[in-house]
Design a protein around this motif. Structure first.
Motif, PDB file in Angstrom:
ATOM      1  N   LYS A 141      86.965  15.986 -20.606  1.00  0.00           N
ATOM      2  CA  LYS A 141      87.201  17.371 -20.200  1.00  0.00           C
ATOM      3  C   LYS A 141      87.506  18.246 -21.413  1.00  0.00           C
ATOM      4  CE  LYS A 141      90.053  20.139 -17.051  1.00  0.00           C
ATOM      5  NZ  LYS A 141      91.179  20.123 -16.093  1.00  0.00           N
ATOM      6  N   LYS A 142      88.309  17.725 -22.350  1.00  0.00           N
ATOM      7  CA  LYS A 142      88.622  18.478 -23.561  1.00  0.00           C
ATOM      8  C   LYS A 142      87.363  18.695 -24.403  1.00  0.00           C
ATOM      9  CE  LYS A 142      93.486  17.146 -23.983  1.00  0.00           C
ATOM     10  NZ  LYS A 142      94.486  16.404 -24.794  1.00  0.00           N
ATOM     11  N   ASP A 160      94.741  11.779 -29.250  1.00  0.00           N
ATOM     12  CA  ASP A 160      95.624  11.261 -28.208  1.00  0.00           C
ATOM     13  C   ASP A 160      96.099   9.835 -28.503  1.00  0.00           C
ATOM     14  OD1 ASP A 160      97.011  11.718 -25.874  1.00  0.00           O
ATOM     15  OD2 ASP A 160      95.391  11.043 -24.560  1.00  0.00           O
ATOM     16  N   ARG A 166      89.208  22.911 -12.286  1.00  0.00           N
ATOM     17  CA  ARG A 166      89.146  21.750 -11.391  1.00  0.00           C
ATOM     18  C   ARG A 166      88.550  22.181 -10.063  1.00  0.00           C
ATOM     19  NH1 ARG A 166      94.555  18.512 -10.666  1.00  0.00           N
ATOM     20  NH2 ARG A 166      94.122  18.257 -12.891  1.00  0.00           N
ATOM     21  N   LYS A 176      88.431  26.631 -20.431  1.00  0.00           N
ATOM     22  CA  LYS A 176      88.768  25.460 -19.643  1.00  0.00           C
ATOM     23  C   LYS A 176      87.860  25.342 -18.437  1.00  0.00           C
ATOM     24  CE  LYS A 176      93.606  24.974 -20.939  1.00  0.00           C
ATOM     25  NZ  LYS A 176      94.987  24.816 -20.442  1.00  0.00           N
ATOM     26  N   ALA A 187      88.950  13.813 -29.337  1.00  0.00           N
ATOM     27  CA  ALA A 187      90.055  14.030 -28.398  1.00  0.00           C
ATOM     28  C   ALA A 187      90.849  12.747 -28.178  1.00  0.00           C
ATOM     29  CB  ALA A 187      89.518  14.565 -27.077  1.00  0.00           C
ATOM     30  N   GLU A 229      85.509  21.518 -22.820  1.00  0.00           N
ATOM     31  CA  GLU A 229      86.234  22.767 -23.042  1.00  0.00           C
ATOM     32  C   GLU A 229      86.024  23.286 -24.459  1.00  0.00           C
ATOM     33  OE1 GLU A 229      90.262  21.898 -22.121  1.00  0.00           O
ATOM     34  OE2 GLU A 229      89.964  21.842 -19.942  1.00  0.00           O
ATOM     35  N   GLU A 238      88.870   8.538 -21.992  1.00  0.00           N
ATOM     36  CA  GLU A 238      89.263   8.736 -20.611  1.00  0.00           C
ATOM     37  C   GLU A 238      88.787  10.100 -20.129  1.00  0.00           C
ATOM     38  OE1 GLU A 238      93.462   8.203 -20.697  1.00  0.00           O
ATOM     39  OE2 GLU A 238      93.349   6.044 -21.134  1.00  0.00           O
ATOM     40  N   ARG A 239      88.931  10.338 -18.829  1.00  0.00           N
ATOM     41  CA  ARG A 239      88.415  11.588 -18.247  1.00  0.00           C
ATOM     42  C   ARG A 239      89.002  12.843 -18.904  1.00  0.00           C
ATOM     43  NH1 ARG A 239      88.116  13.090 -11.774  1.00  0.00           N
ATOM     44  NH2 ARG A 239      86.906  15.008 -12.029  1.00  0.00           N
ATOM     45  N   PRO A 240      90.309  12.889 -19.213  1.00  0.00           N
ATOM     46  CA  PRO A 240      90.851  14.078 -19.894  1.00  0.00           C
ATOM     47  C   PRO A 240      90.203  14.326 -21.258  1.00  0.00           C
ATOM     48  CG  PRO A 240      92.631  12.793 -18.926  1.00  0.00           C
ATOM     49  CD  PRO A 240      91.400  11.961 -18.809  1.00  0.00           C
ATOM     50  N   HIS A 241      89.828  13.253 -21.955  1.00  0.00           N
ATOM     51  CA  HIS A 241      89.170  13.428 -23.255  1.00  0.00           C
ATOM     52  C   HIS A 241      87.791  14.054 -23.079  1.00  0.00           C
ATOM     53  CE1 HIS A 241      91.750   9.668 -24.102  1.00  0.00           C
ATOM     54  NE2 HIS A 241      92.456  10.755 -24.383  1.00  0.00           N
TER      55      HIS A 241
END
Length: 611
Positions: A263-264, A252, A276, A273, A248, A267, A258-261
């Motif tokens: 989360k992906k 990017d 939150r 998903k 991820a 998922e 990072e946190r979004p990575h």
């Protein structure tokens, strides 16, 4: 460009194949490996290793196989869904018997072949070990066949050791009434557990370093904490999450996860998903969500095929060190045994002034695992909680602190030898894990900084957790080691073979720092080797120094003694540092005794042999 190139990696760090190069010696995995090695040395009949899927059972097995020497023969069963007759044939084939010889042979004849092979190997000093992975899949009648095979023995010893490795269902299966006799024969049991929060972080950094990632901080602390919570510390789940998170981040274009990575990554594994949650969500809600994720991960992992890989072997050729690199390596460790009679160090004892007492209170204390250190000798202690290594010099009545260093690479509790070898190459050695090289050194500058303060090119190191208590009884027992070494040296000088062999355990491991793989000897094999040396040698001159003695914090039944040794006879001569490893095992009289289970030899010059 693939993501390995993007992150500057030479390999895929989180692949699922059980590669021993990526073995991480966490407290739990190191203890499991030590249990297996000890069990093989002690010739235990049945050994059971269990754990949930993905906890590292197979990787621990592969690491064990890599470390066993030629004195141990193994038969490895990967697909245990076999009938009793099929199992026997697979074992015989793994031990070298041609399938053509087994065609249409009755079971009685196959058993005779099996016993003859085991006897032949036992007479040559070779121990035969049968390892069965995924043993929970063994049919009950095949398990009963294993019990019968374990009856193959002589009057004095077992001819076959059997290691059952499986999931927790194996424990329940062996409790069945028809397998009760087999369950009673299992003498050693060990259950692998998930990694702790600290070990999870160290595990991730370890795999990135092995893959060529250096010390780059790819996973910040907040993300590491999320990985631990989502994986529960299960290594296979950690690998899956980290692999997806790296992908991820690569997509990017970010070099740090990072946190979004993260989360992906979750998922992509769960298939939907992750919603939150509110900042004040209840702990029950959080635990439930984590459990759902973990369950989904386990379901995914159950479908992932984990392949076996062969080891990369071979010795690395190294240039010889110049003479000046060899000289003086033993300075400070050349005193004759018995000439330095320092008292055993006990923190806080000894007459000191009020000013000295105040100064001492501000300084770190040597770990309680320091059993004895003579004046002029050095050792390192690594406090894992503080992430600092302390260099100490032996003094009366207590060691003196000579230096303090930052140590940012993880090590498990245990005993190590660190320094430069005869080829002027930095190394870090640990028994019984047998890893060499400088991958685990704190950084490229730490050992040179230490070397400036020590006259010897090699020092022992004790890595310990300040929270781990030490058994006072074991410390007292370990103080016997100095006198045992002096008696051992005297037996050498007198060429008293029977007395000398009395100091060694049933199985003895020999490690040379020029070799990557240790050699394991049965005691009878060791007898033949020593007898040959004594028969060809004339008078023997053996000089040793007072040893530095350390108790293993990870295994308080283990003591390492490091000392200088110079050996001269009519046929052979050598000089260097020797580390003898003593373990508290069953002696000849059936009582616990400190006996030599392994040695590490670090020569200071080339060995001399008579023409």
């Amino acid at each position: 460009m693939d993501y390995e190139q993007f992150f500057g990696l030479s390999d895929t760090p989180f692949r699922l194949t059980p590669d021993p190069d990526y073995y991480f010696p966490s407290d739990v995995h190191k203890e499991a490996l030590q249990t297996l090695i000890y069990s093989i040395r002690a010739r235990e009949g049945f050994i059971q290793i269990t754990g949930n899927p993905g906890t590292g059972k197979t990787l621990t097995l592969r690491t064990l196989l890599k470390q066993l020497g030629d004195e141990v023969t193994t038969a490895l069963i990967l697909n245990p869904r076999l009938s009793p007759s099929e199992l026997l044939k697979v074992i015989l084939e793994d031990l070298g018997l041609s399938p053509l010889k087994m065609e249409e042979k009755p079971k009685e004849e196959l058993l005779r072949f099996f016993r003859e092979i085991l006897l032949e190997k036992a007479q040559s000093g070779t121990n035969t070990v049968l390892i069965i992975d995924e043993a929970q899949n063994l049919p009950n009648d095949t398990l009963e066949e294993l019990r019968l095979l374990s009856n193959l023995e002589t009057e004095k010893k077992k001819l076959l050791q059997i290691i059952l490795v499986g999931q927790l269902e194996l424990e329940e299966k062996l409790k069945q009434e028809d397998l009760k006799q087999l369950d009673q024969r299992i003498t050693i049991r060990y259950r692998l557990k998930p990694l702790s929060r600290e070990d999870t972080e160290a595990y991730i950094r370890h795999r990135l370093r092995v893959a060529g990632g250096g010390d780059a901080e790819r996973f910040p602390p907040r993300v590491l904490n999320q990985v631990y919570k989502a994986s529960g510390g299960v290594p296979r789940l950690i690998n899956i999450i980290c692999e997806r998170a790296l992908m991820a981040a690569f997509v990017d274009g970010k070099s740090v996860i990072e946190r979004p990575h993260f989360k992906k990554a979750i998922e992509s594994i769960v298939g939907e998903k992750v919603k939150r949650t509110r900042p004040k969500a209840s702990s029950q809600s959080f635990q439930g969500r984590t459990a759902v994720i973990l369950l989904a991960l386990l379901l995914v992992v159950a479908l992932v095929g984990v392949g076996w890989q062969f080891f990369r072997g071979g010795l690395t050729s190294r240039p010889s060190a110049p003479p000046e690199a060899r000289t003086g390596i033993m300075k400070g460790l050349v005193a004759e045994a018995g000439t330095n009679q320092t008292q055993d160090f006990v923190p806080g004892q000894g007459p000191v002034s009020a000013a000295e007492e105040k100064k001492r209170a501000l300084m770190p204390l040597p770990p309680p695992q320091v059993v004895y250190v003579p004046p002029g000798a050095y050792f390192l202690s690594l406090d894992r909680e503080k992430g600092k290594a302390f260099l100490w010099e032996g003094s009366d009545p207590a060691p003196v602190l000579k230096g303090e260093f930052v140590w940012d690479k993880p090590l498990p509790d245990g005993l190590f030898v660190i320094g430069n070898n005869i080829n002027n190459k930095q190394f870090l050695f640990n028994y019984p894990l047998f890893f060499w090289g400088s991958n685990h050194l704190a950084s490229g500058t730490v050992w040179p900084e230490i070397a400036k303060l020590v006259p010897s090119g090699v020092v022992p190191l004790v890595s310990y957790s300040s929270a781990r208590p030490t058994s006072t009884a074991n410390v007292k027992q370990a103080r016997q080691i100095r006198s045992i070494i002096q008696d051992w040296a005297e037996a050498w000088r007198e060429k008293d073979l029977e007395r000398l062999l009395g100091f060694y355990a049933k199985t003895f491991t020999s490690c040379y720092n020029q070799n990557e793989k240790p050699t394991v000897f049965a005691k009878e094999n060791l007898r033949r080797i020593k007898n040959d040396v004594f028969m060809r040698s004339g008078s023997i001159v053996l000089t040793i120094s007072e040893p530095v003695c350390l108790l293993d914090p990870g295994n308080p039944d283990m003591v390492m003694a490091l000392f200088y040794q110079k050996y001269e006879s009519e046929v052979y001569g050598d000089e260097g540092l020797k580390a003898l490893y003593f373990s508290l095992v069953e002696g000849e009289d059936g009582k616990p005794a400190w006996m030599i289970v392994a040695k590490l030899w670090i020569p200071v010059s080339e060995s001399r042999s008579a023409e």
